[in-house]
Design a protein around this motif. Structure first.
Motif, PDB file in Angstrom:
ATOM      1  N   GLY A 106       0.836  -1.198   0.000  1.00  0.00           N
ATOM      2  CA  GLY A 106       0.000   0.000   0.000  1.00  0.00           C
ATOM      3  C   GLY A 106       0.870   1.246   0.000  1.00  0.00           C
ATOM      4  O   GLY A 106       2.097   1.170   0.125  1.00  0.00           O
ATOM      5  N   SER A 107       0.217   2.385  -0.121  1.00  0.00           N
ATOM      6  CA  SER A 107       1.001   3.627  -0.227  1.00  0.00           C
ATOM      7  C   SER A 107       1.364   4.207   1.150  1.00  0.00           C
ATOM      8  O   SER A 107       2.392   4.867   1.298  1.00  0.00           O
ATOM      9  CB  SER A 107       0.204   4.671  -1.024  1.00  0.00           C
TER      10      SER A 107
ATOM     11  N   GLY B   4      -2.625  -1.879   6.923  1.00  0.00           N
ATOM     12  CA  GLY B   4      -3.330  -0.690   6.455  1.00  0.00           C
ATOM     13  C   GLY B   4      -4.809  -1.031   6.374  1.00  0.00           C
ATOM     14  O   GLY B   4      -5.215  -2.172   6.628  1.00  0.00           O
TER      15      GLY B   4
ATOM     16  N   PRO C  85       2.565   3.010   4.145  1.00  0.00           N
ATOM     17  CA  PRO C  85       3.798   2.743   4.902  1.00  0.00           C
ATOM     18  C   PRO C  85       5.097   3.107   4.189  1.00  0.00           C
ATOM     19  O   PRO C  85       6.163   3.026   4.792  1.00  0.00           O
ATOM     20  CB  PRO C  85       3.736   1.226   5.138  1.00  0.00           C
TER      21      PRO C  85
ATOM     22  N   HIS D 153     -11.019  -3.514   3.859  1.00  0.00           N
ATOM     23  CA  HIS D 153     -10.105  -4.669   3.825  1.00  0.00           C
ATOM     24  C   HIS D 153      -8.818  -4.323   4.562  1.00  0.00           C
ATOM     25  O   HIS D 153      -8.461  -3.153   4.735  1.00  0.00           O
ATOM     26  CB  HIS D 153      -9.812  -5.122   2.390  1.00  0.00           C
TER      27      HIS D 153
ATOM     28  N   ALA E 161      -4.706  -6.352   5.082  1.00  0.00           N
ATOM     29  CA  ALA E 161      -3.921  -7.419   4.438  1.00  0.00           C
ATOM     30  C   ALA E 161      -4.586  -7.674   3.078  1.00  0.00           C
ATOM     31  O   ALA E 161      -5.013  -6.729   2.415  1.00  0.00           O
ATOM     32  CB  ALA E 161      -3.881  -8.657   5.331  1.00  0.00           C
TER      33      ALA E 161
ATOM     34  N   ASP F  31       1.134  -9.737   3.078  1.00  0.00           N
ATOM     35  CA  ASP F  31       0.458 -10.222   1.870  1.00  0.00           C
ATOM     36  C   ASP F  31       1.252  -9.830   0.631  1.00  0.00           C
ATOM     37  O   ASP F  31       2.196  -9.042   0.701  1.00  0.00           O
ATOM     38  CB  ASP F  31      -0.989  -9.703   1.796  1.00  0.00           C
TER      39      ASP F  31
ATOM     40  N   LYS G 247     -10.112   7.931   3.732  1.00  0.00           N
ATOM     41  CA  LYS G 247     -10.264   6.857   4.729  1.00  0.00           C
ATOM     42  C   LYS G 247     -11.172   7.275   5.894  1.00  0.00           C
ATOM     43  O   LYS G 247     -11.414   6.471   6.793  1.00  0.00           O
ATOM     44  CB  LYS G 247      -8.889   6.448   5.282  1.00  0.00           C
TER      45      LYS G 247
HETATM   46  C1  6PG Z   1      -1.575  -4.038   0.074  1.00  0.00           C
HETATM   47  C2  6PG Z   1      -2.034  -4.146   1.505  1.00  0.00           C
HETATM   48  C3  6PG Z   1      -3.411  -3.583   1.740  1.00  0.00           C
HETATM   49  C4  6PG Z   1      -3.191  -2.121   2.150  1.00  0.00           C
HETATM   50  C5  6PG Z   1      -4.481  -1.348   2.146  1.00  0.00           C
HETATM   51  C6  6PG Z   1      -4.258   0.120   2.435  1.00  0.00           C
HETATM   52  O1  6PG Z   1      -0.618  -4.684  -0.244  1.00  0.00           O
HETATM   53  O2  6PG Z   1      -2.157  -3.260  -0.686  1.00  0.00           O
HETATM   54  O3  6PG Z   1      -1.707  -5.221   2.136  1.00  0.00           O
HETATM   55  O4  6PG Z   1      -4.145  -4.245   2.712  1.00  0.00           O
HETATM   56  O5  6PG Z   1      -2.579  -2.057   3.402  1.00  0.00           O
HETATM   57  O6  6PG Z   1      -5.076  -1.472   0.878  1.00  0.00           O
HETATM   58  O7  6PG Z   1      -3.474   0.646   1.412  1.00  0.00           O
HETATM   59  P1  6PG Z   1      -2.983   2.140   1.389  1.00  0.00           P
HETATM   60  O8  6PG Z   1      -1.876   2.273   2.373  1.00  0.00           O
HETATM   61  O9  6PG Z   1      -2.496   2.347  -0.027  1.00  0.00           O
HETATM   62  O10 6PG Z   1      -4.155   2.989   1.718  1.00  0.00           O
END
Ligand code: 6PG
Length: 245
Positions: free
Chosen positions: A42-43, A144, A45, A150, A152, A72, A203
């Motif tokens: 995700g974006s 996230g 972290p 959702h 993971a 994941d 969010k």
């Molecule tokens: C992934 C994550 C997913 C992510 C969320 C939030 O690989 O995309 O495991 O669960 O944490 O979709 O994503 P953002 O940080 O981009 O909002």
């Protein structure tokens, strides 16, 4: 213990996450000679990973004793732009010195997502020396939340949410751009600490549903570490619909 921190913006949130990460890594390395973390994609972290690998912070972490696993992964090659392995490699791993054997990506170079899930489950079992029927205890799991709730690769309505035996499973949902491989809920809920990083106005609605309405249909609401701590790091925009805000 449940903690909730409302931070000014993504930068402040990432700095706080880095402080907590460093603190937990130190405690674990002193008390049990190692720190095992599972990271998300995700974006959100990205900035945390960059801070941890920066000159200012990377020397505060004993990388020799830290092991990286992934929460994941998308079933794409490791160089693909949607690969969570690549995200960590580009933003952190390539900038620090860490033994190769401390890095435990989800191998997607196999014939199917199911084969990847099986291989990853074996790797986790071997690493934690887990007898059948037991779940591993990661020291820290970083998560996230997606706008649909959702976390993971655990999506609303997915049958994977009911998993009680497997540590890892393939998510073969045609709705998503890629098939995925994910840790299951019992693994997440066995962790020593789980930290959610949530940022941005988009969010705000889902944060309210998870934190205030405790909507059990949302996978993120099902994260409740059995013995461990749950920490929410939310920035002002993401927390803007909360009553207490
Ligand atoms: C992934 C994550 C997913 C992510 C969320 C939030 O690989 O995309 O495991 O669960 O944490 O979709 O994503 P953002 O940080 O981009 O909002």
């Amino acid at each position: 213990m449940h903690e909730f921190h409302l931070l000014a913006d993504l930068e402040t949130l990432s700095l706080r996450a880095a402080e907590i990460f460093i603190e937990i890594s130190r405690c674990c390395i002193i008390s049990k000679k190692g720190f095992v973390v599972a990271v998300s994609g995700g974006s959100t972290p990205k900035r945390l990973y960059a801070i941890l690998s920066s000159d200012q912070h990377s020397n505060k972490i004993d990388w020799e004793h830290l092991h990286f696993f992934w929460v994941d992964e998308r079933f794409v090659p490791p160089f693909h732009e949607d690969s969570n392995y690549r995200l960590l490699r580009d933003n952190l791993l390539s900038k620090i010195s860490i033994p190769q054997e401390n890095i435990h990506p989800i191998n997607t170079d196999l014939s199917s997502p199911e084969a990847s899930a099986e291989r990853y489950e074996d790797e986790i079992r071997k690493f934690f020396q887990l007898p059948a029927g037991l779940f591993p205890e990661f020291d820290l799991i970083l998560l996230g939340i997606g706008e649909d709730g959702h976390t993971a690769s655990l999506f609303p309505g997915s049958e994977v949410l009911g998993e009680t035996e497997q540590l890892v499973t393939a998510v073969m949902d045609k709705k998503h751009e890629h098939y995925r491989i994910t840790l299951t809920l019992p693994v997440i809920n066995e962790a020593g600490k789980v930290i959610f990083l949530v940022s941005g106005k988009n969010k705000a609605g889902i944060v309210k549903k998870v934190l205030e309405e405790k909507d059990r249909s949302l996978p993120a609401s099902l994260v409740k570490p059995k013995k461990g701590d749950l920490i929410f790091l939310i920035d002002k925009e993401a927390g803007s619909s909360l009553e207490s805000e």
